[in-house]
Design an enzyme around this catalytic site. Structure first.
Site, mmCIF file in Angstrom:
data_model
loop_
_atom_site.group_PDB
_atom_site.id
_atom_site.type_symbol
_atom_site.label_atom_id
_atom_site.label_comp_id
_atom_site.label_asym_id
_atom_site.label_seq_id
_atom_site.Cartn_x
_atom_site.Cartn_y
_atom_site.Cartn_z
ATOM 1 N N ASP A 42 43.340 20.136 -16.239
ATOM 2 C CA ASP A 42 44.339 19.240 -15.813
ATOM 3 C C ASP A 42 44.266 18.519 -17.210
ATOM 4 O O ASP A 42 45.397 17.357 -17.525
ATOM 5 C CB ASP A 42 44.681 18.517 -14.909
ATOM 6 C CG ASP A 42 43.907 17.715 -14.340
ATOM 7 O OD1 ASP A 42 42.716 17.313 -15.002
ATOM 8 O OD2 ASP A 42 44.606 16.651 -13.266
ATOM 9 N N SER A 43 43.172 17.721 -18.183
ATOM 10 C CA SER A 43 43.414 17.618 -19.345
ATOM 11 C C SER A 43 45.121 17.507 -19.860
ATOM 12 O O SER A 43 45.079 17.438 -20.894
ATOM 13 C CB SER A 43 41.883 17.124 -19.956
ATOM 14 O OG SER A 43 41.789 18.480 -20.133
ATOM 15 N N ASP A 86 42.520 23.984 -12.498
ATOM 16 C CA ASP A 86 42.549 22.217 -12.129
ATOM 17 C C ASP A 86 43.777 22.588 -10.747
ATOM 18 O O ASP A 86 44.531 23.612 -11.731
ATOM 19 C CB ASP A 86 42.411 21.238 -12.574
ATOM 20 C CG ASP A 86 41.674 20.726 -13.536
ATOM 21 O OD1 ASP A 86 40.286 20.865 -12.761
ATOM 22 O OD2 ASP A 86 41.470 19.853 -14.505
ATOM 23 N N LYS A 116 39.630 23.882 -9.386
ATOM 24 C CA LYS A 116 38.482 22.783 -9.030
ATOM 25 C C LYS A 116 39.915 21.266 -8.112
ATOM 26 O O LYS A 116 40.888 21.628 -8.637
ATOM 27 C CB LYS A 116 38.356 22.350 -10.549
ATOM 28 C CG LYS A 116 37.443 21.246 -10.622
ATOM 29 C CD LYS A 116 36.538 21.126 -11.645
ATOM 30 C CE LYS A 116 37.265 20.446 -13.479
ATOM 31 N NZ LYS A 116 38.481 19.378 -13.016
ATOM 32 N N GLU A 118 39.762 16.882 -7.219
ATOM 33 C CA GLU A 118 38.586 16.114 -7.469
ATOM 34 C C GLU A 118 38.179 15.479 -6.161
ATOM 35 O O GLU A 118 39.207 14.746 -5.161
ATOM 36 C CB GLU A 118 39.900 14.828 -7.838
ATOM 37 C CG GLU A 118 39.493 15.843 -9.585
ATOM 38 C CD GLU A 118 40.233 14.687 -10.812
ATOM 39 O OE1 GLU A 118 40.039 13.856 -10.398
ATOM 40 O OE2 GLU A 118 40.701 15.335 -11.672
ATOM 41 N N GLU A 185 31.170 13.597 -14.213
ATOM 42 C CA GLU A 185 31.635 13.107 -14.801
ATOM 43 C C GLU A 185 31.590 11.540 -15.155
ATOM 44 O O GLU A 185 31.466 11.046 -14.169
ATOM 45 C CB GLU A 185 33.111 12.924 -15.373
ATOM 46 C CG GLU A 185 33.729 12.980 -16.547
ATOM 47 C CD GLU A 185 35.230 13.603 -17.271
ATOM 48 O OE1 GLU A 185 35.794 14.603 -15.692
ATOM 49 O OE2 GLU A 185 36.162 12.891 -17.391
HETATM 50 O O1 KIV Z 1 40.592 18.476 -16.841
HETATM 51 C C1 KIV Z 1 39.164 18.257 -17.462
HETATM 52 O O2 KIV Z 1 39.445 18.756 -18.699
HETATM 53 C C2 KIV Z 1 38.769 18.512 -16.376
HETATM 54 C C3 KIV Z 1 37.123 18.765 -17.733
HETATM 55 C C4 KIV Z 1 37.068 16.849 -18.127
HETATM 56 C C5 KIV Z 1 35.973 18.303 -16.612
HETATM 57 O O3 KIV Z 1 38.606 18.229 -15.852
#
Ligand code: KIV
Length: 268
Positions: A42-43, A86, A116, A118, A185
């Site tokens: 989600d980055s 994510d 994924k 968090e 992280e």
């Molecule tokens: O969203 C993302 O790119 C991530 C990485 C920083 C692991 O979660």
């Protein structure tokens, strides 16, 4: 590859490589580079959509990018990297049923094989547990969790003994809840090493030192594509400068044509 096969990598001492991708162009690079896993992180809210945090990205946008990512693969299915997607902010924090339907939406409509999420609060652990029972593999994410930016900022986490003990406990709970791997992280490297030794599932680091079972990087950071590099993700090439200079040369050549360059351009 099945997500749970990453546990076998750890047993065999085979380091795991994970790179993010956001479209078919970037996923083609990542596949060609031989990464084991493509993370549709989600980055991309920040790198691609220009937001200042990851919070605004929606489930629909994550699906849109995941579908683009899978179209970039050229290898046979058995040789393609595993896609992990994510779950965006608030898609898994508003009740287990909603969370299952959000994760299911991604897995039903794309080739992502896992999600994924968090944190390790009791509600999140309950969601992970439910996902596993419903056949949805999960990767955890601890330490600096960008969806909690308004609580944590983007600073290094687990700097004191109390928060290190909490992180260890969270990692154990993430493993017990059934995750096949956990991303850690931006924490001190000694703590990642300790967690790695305690867990059977692979510990994937980013800004967490080298004592990990694998590493994940935001591809745009690694390639030096952005103007805002996180301090813990050093670029391996300064692509931004390279691209801007190449484009400047092209713009200058068009604006100030010399006989040879303009001739070459339009003869092709
Ligand atoms: O969203 C993302 O790119 C991530 C990485 C920083 C692991 O979660």
């Amino acid at each position: 590859m099945l997500p749970k096969e990453l546990v076998r990598f750890k047993e065999l001492g085979k380091p795991i490589t994970i790179l993010t991708a956001w479209d078919s162009l970037s996923s083609a690079f990542v596949e060609a580079a031989g990464a084991d896993v493509v993370l549709v992180g989600d980055s991309l809210a920040m790198f691609i959509h220009g937001h200042t945090t990851t919070l605004p990205i929606t489930l629909e946008q994550m699906l849109h990018h995941t579908q683009a990512v899978e179209r970039g693969f050229t290898k046979s299915i058995s040789e393609q990297p595993l896609i992990v997607c994510d779950l965006p902010f608030l898609s898994y924090q508003c009740g287990e049923d909603k969370a299952v339907s959000a994760a299911g939406y991604l897995l039903k409509n794309s080739s992502a094989a896992a999600v994924k999420l968090e944190g390790a609060e009791p509600e999140v652990l309950a969601v992970i547990n439910r996902f596993i029972r419903m056949g949805i593999p999960v990767m955890g994410h601890l330490g600096l969790t960008p969806q909690s930016v308004h609580n944590l900022g983007y600073q290094k986490q687990a700097k004191d003994k109390l928060s290190q003990d909490k992180l260890i406990q969270q990692a154990i709970e993430i493993e017990e809840s059934g995750c096949f791997a956990v991303v850690i992280e931006h924490v001190p490297s000694q703590i990642t090493g300790k967690i790695r030794n305690l867990l059977k599932i692979p510990v994937i680091g980013i800004g967490a030192g080298e004592d990990c079972d694998g590493q994940v990087r935001v591809t745009a950071d690694l390639l030096g594509l952005t103007s805002k590099q996180p301090p813990f993700a050093k670029p391996i090439i300064e692509s931004r400068e390279l691209f801007i200079n190449a484009l400047k040369d092209w713009v200058n050549q068009i604006k100030n044509p010399t006989k040879t360059t303009s001739q070459q351009e339009f003869d092709c």
